[in-house]
Write an enzyme that holds these catalytic residues in place. Sequence first.
Site, PDB file in Angstrom:
ATOM      1  N   HIS A 166       0.855  -1.185   0.000  1.00 36.33           N
ATOM      2  CA  HIS A 166       0.000   0.000   0.000  1.00 36.33           C
ATOM      3  C   HIS A 166       0.894   1.239   0.000  1.00 36.33           C
ATOM      4  CE1 HIS A 166      -2.622   3.151   1.624  1.00 36.33           C
ATOM      5  NE2 HIS A 166      -3.642   2.416   1.194  1.00 36.33           N
ATOM      6  N   ASP A 196       0.915   4.187   1.381  1.00 41.39           N
ATOM      7  CA  ASP A 196       1.279   4.761   2.687  1.00 41.39           C
ATOM      8  C   ASP A 196       2.259   3.864   3.433  1.00 41.39           C
ATOM      9  OD1 ASP A 196      -0.369   6.972   2.309  1.00 41.39           O
ATOM     10  OD2 ASP A 196      -2.108   5.978   3.198  1.00 41.39           O
ATOM     11  N   LYS A 197       2.092   2.561   3.284  1.00 37.55           N
ATOM     12  CA  LYS A 197       3.001   1.645   3.966  1.00 37.55           C
ATOM     13  C   LYS A 197       4.374   1.576   3.283  1.00 37.55           C
ATOM     14  CE  LYS A 197       1.373   0.936   7.471  1.00 37.55           C
ATOM     15  NZ  LYS A 197       2.196   1.228   8.629  1.00 37.55           N
ATOM     16  N   GLU A 239      10.273  11.958   6.806  1.00 41.68           N
ATOM     17  CA  GLU A 239       9.011  11.681   6.139  1.00 41.68           C
ATOM     18  C   GLU A 239       9.294  11.265   4.700  1.00 41.68           C
ATOM     19  OE1 GLU A 239       6.584  12.003   8.249  1.00 41.68           O
ATOM     20  OE2 GLU A 239       7.744  13.127   9.725  1.00 41.68           O
ATOM     21  N   LYS A 295      -5.720  -4.289   0.523  1.00 45.88           N
ATOM     22  CA  LYS A 295      -6.357  -3.858   1.761  1.00 45.88           C
ATOM     23  C   LYS A 295      -7.300  -4.959   2.225  1.00 45.88           C
ATOM     24  CE  LYS A 295      -7.574   0.522   2.104  1.00 45.88           C
ATOM     25  NZ  LYS A 295      -8.221   1.844   1.865  1.00 45.88           N
ATOM     26  N   PHE A 315      -8.662  -4.094 -10.250  1.00 44.79           N
ATOM     27  CA  PHE A 315      -7.727  -3.285  -9.457  1.00 44.79           C
ATOM     28  C   PHE A 315      -6.325  -3.549 -10.012  1.00 44.79           C
ATOM     29  CE2 PHE A 315      -6.187  -2.635  -4.749  1.00 44.79           C
ATOM     30  CZ  PHE A 315      -5.445  -1.537  -5.149  1.00 44.79           C
ATOM     31  N   ALA A 352      -0.990   8.517  -4.143  1.00 44.09           N
ATOM     32  CA  ALA A 352       0.222   8.945  -3.453  1.00 44.09           C
ATOM     33  C   ALA A 352       0.245   8.381  -2.035  1.00 44.09           C
ATOM     34  CB  ALA A 352       0.292  10.468  -3.412  1.00 44.09           C
ATOM     35  N   ARG A 367       0.210   7.927   7.678  1.00 42.96           N
ATOM     36  CA  ARG A 367      -1.224   8.070   7.405  1.00 42.96           C
ATOM     37  C   ARG A 367      -2.035   6.846   7.815  1.00 42.96           C
ATOM     38  NH1 ARG A 367      -2.727  10.981   1.759  1.00 42.96           N
ATOM     39  NH2 ARG A 367      -1.954   9.005   0.904  1.00 42.96           N
ATOM     40  N   LYS A 368      -1.393   5.813   8.333  1.00 42.72           N
ATOM     41  CA  LYS A 368      -2.131   4.610   8.711  1.00 42.72           C
ATOM     42  C   LYS A 368      -1.940   4.305  10.193  1.00 42.72           C
ATOM     43  CE  LYS A 368      -4.232   3.584   4.930  1.00 42.72           C
ATOM     44  NZ  LYS A 368      -4.301   5.006   4.533  1.00 42.72           N
ATOM     45  N   LYS A 400      11.763  10.092  20.324  1.00 46.16           N
ATOM     46  CA  LYS A 400      10.453  10.687  20.082  1.00 46.16           C
ATOM     47  C   LYS A 400       9.406   9.881  20.839  1.00 46.16           C
ATOM     48  CE  LYS A 400      12.617  13.045  16.807  1.00 46.16           C
ATOM     49  NZ  LYS A 400      14.040  12.736  16.725  1.00 46.16           N
ATOM     50  N   ASP A 451       6.289  10.027  20.722  1.00 45.99           N
ATOM     51  CA  ASP A 451       5.206   9.529  19.864  1.00 45.99           C
ATOM     52  C   ASP A 451       5.362   8.036  19.631  1.00 45.99           C
ATOM     53  OD1 ASP A 451       3.766  11.818  19.490  1.00 45.99           O
ATOM     54  OD2 ASP A 451       4.702  12.368  17.599  1.00 45.99           O
TER      55      ASP A 451
END
Length: 398
Positions: A14, A16-17, A42, A166, A243, A252, A257-258, A282, A284
């Site tokens: 994916h 984002d991954k 990033e 997904k 697909f 993109a 984002r996940k 960090k 987070d």
Amino acid sequence: MSYFFTSESVSEGHPDKVADQISDALIDHFLAFDPQSKVACETLVTTGQVVLAGEVKSQAYLDVQEIARETIRRIGYTKSEYMFDAASCGVLSAIHEQSPDINQGVERAAPEEQGAGDQGMMFGYACRETDDYMPLPLDLSHRLLKVLAELRREGDQMGYLRPDSKSQVTIEYADDHTPLRVEAIVVSTQHDDFDTDEAAMLARIKKDVAEILIPRVLTDCPERVQALFKGDHKLHVNPTGKFVIGGPDGDAGLTGRKIIVDTYGGAAPHGGGAFSGKDPTKVDRSAAYAARYLAKNIVAAGMAERCTLQLSYAIGVAKPLSIYVDTHGTGEVDEAGIERAVAQVMDLTPRGIREHLGLNKPIFQRTAAYGHFGRAPEADGGFSWEKVDLVEALKKAV
């Protein structure tokens, strides 16, 4: 009255991954050569292009382009028809030095006074729905995509698969939060355009998901989970149609984002901070790992059936500002007592967390797909936050 709960997962392919894995590959390489590296990077991926950005303070110099390409190659983007190919995509680096204003709050003369790299709140969660103390819908969603990736790499049964996919699983629960049955499964997978008859192609993919993928997933599930598959669940496979265009060419991808896929599938709160691309100073990342570690040990100790634990921090301040425990009405021990015990059994300063869990190691790229939690602890220190070695200490402290 029963209710339904749904979680989703996304594959390593994916977009984002892909971005998460490239960012964490950079983290691992910096930590391998300089364990004191400070990194916040990033990644953006799109058609034929990778953009790296962020801040670094390290003694190591890396070939970031080759690290990005090797990560993309390992994921499986190795063909030009994917429009995103490890060998030919552009890689632009805009990484620069960490801000000294931030660094002064993190690095102190006395190591034990090192402050948090940012403010924020982090959550950990654990429950008894699965053997790994994770919510069942997310656990099954991850399992589906791990096995789908195995089938893609093997190539003999579902050789048409491409990297992007997904999944989504809906579970029916009793009003006491006990799983009753699998209600619905959704699998959307990128694939080759292997048949001019689109209806026949989609029918073949759905048949293979039903007869190859799901049975293989079930073979690795405990009997109590297998029993939840009653044979009447809804199955949606590529419900929008074919697909073929997918991965970074189809959409993109961005680091971070996940975050719900990365954590508990929506079964617990999230403080909002992403994990990937961040070194363990960090909070987070490191404090979220500590919160999961503590919540899991609380449940493993028999103090609750479910537990949500929150930690909060201020930038430049070492000790957490607050510790909060919620056992959702399942607690066998007073929650205030658990909060006091948590502070006794673990040093929750950023430095204390890193030392307790051994986080200054190159162990992060493997976390960047299929969830940061619910994974088995590894011999080199990977997933150390999944250990249940605080049980006796917590019992004694309570």
